[in-house]
Design an enzyme around this catalytic site. Sequence first.
Site, short mmCIF file in Angstrom:
data_model
loop_
_atom_site.label_atom_id
_atom_site.label_comp_id
_atom_site.label_asym_id
_atom_site.label_seq_id
_atom_site.Cartn_x
_atom_site.Cartn_y
_atom_site.Cartn_z
N SER A 181 44.96 33.40 64.49
CA SER A 181 46.12 32.79 63.83
C SER A 181 47.39 33.56 64.22
CB SER A 181 45.89 32.76 62.32
OG SER A 181 46.82 31.92 61.68
N HIS B 290 40.39 26.31 59.69
CA HIS B 290 41.23 27.37 60.25
C HIS B 290 40.47 28.70 60.34
CE1 HIS B 290 44.90 29.20 61.56
NE2 HIS B 290 44.92 30.05 60.55
#
Length: 251
Positions: free
Chosen positions: A96, A229
Site C-alpha cells: 500500500s 486490500h
Amino acid sequence: MATTSENSNRWIRRFRPADDAPCGLVCFPHAGGSATFYFPVAQALSPQLDVLAVQYPGRQDRLSEPCLEDIHEVADQVTAALEPWTGRPLALFGHSMGATVAYEVARNLERSGRPPLGLFASGRRAPSRHRDLSVHLRDDDGLVATLKELSGTDEAVLADEELLRMVLPAVRADYKAVETYRHREGPRLSCPVSVLVGDSDPVTTPEEADAWREHTTGPCELTVLPGGHFYLNSQAEEVRKVIVRDIGSWA
C-alpha cells in the site's frame, strides 16, 4: 554483518537476524502500519533472507517522535538509514503506502549508484496513477470507518478507545502523505518490479497495478491473488513463494 548507526537503528528492525543470508529484504508498512506487521515474514524467510522492517516515526517505540507527512521525506530518511546495509544486495517490499515509499527509495538508490535487486509493489496502484482522495481530512470516526473497511487493523485496536487515540495521528499523517504524493518525472527504474494485488481490492484495480511496468526498464510481472486490500494476510504463503521465486531469479 552491517555496522549500524544510531539513525539506522531508529528506522530498521530485524526480528530474525540472518547475517549469512546473501540478500536483504527491506519491508515497508502500509499507512498506519508498523514494522511488526512484517514479523511473520521475518519468521518465515529467515535465514534464507535477512528481513529488515522499516519503522516509521510516530508509532510503537517511536510514538514520541513527530509523524512525517511527505512521502519523499520519508523515502530520503529511509535511504539514509539503509546506508549500512547496502554492502550486499537489497530487495524492497512495500504494501500500500509502503509500495510508494519503497519505489522512491529505489529511485534514490539507483541515483546513488546502488540499485536494488528488485522492487515488490503490493496493493498499490502505479505512481503515475492518481486518485483524488481526502481520507486524511475526515474526522476520527471517518478514519476508523476507513480502517474497518480495509480490514487491515487488529479488531482489538479498533475496539480499544485508548489505543485508537494513540494510533490515529499516525494513520492521519500517513494518509496525508500518500494522498498528497505526486509522482516526479525522472528516469525509470532499471531493476525488475514484481507487482501483487488482491482481485477485490477497493483501492487498487489490477489495471492500476499493472501500470507499474511504465516505471521500469526492467521486467515487470503482475500477480493477482484472491482477496481485498489486505489480501496478503490470507495469502501469506503465496506471497512468500512469490518473494522467494523472484529474488531467486533476480540474484
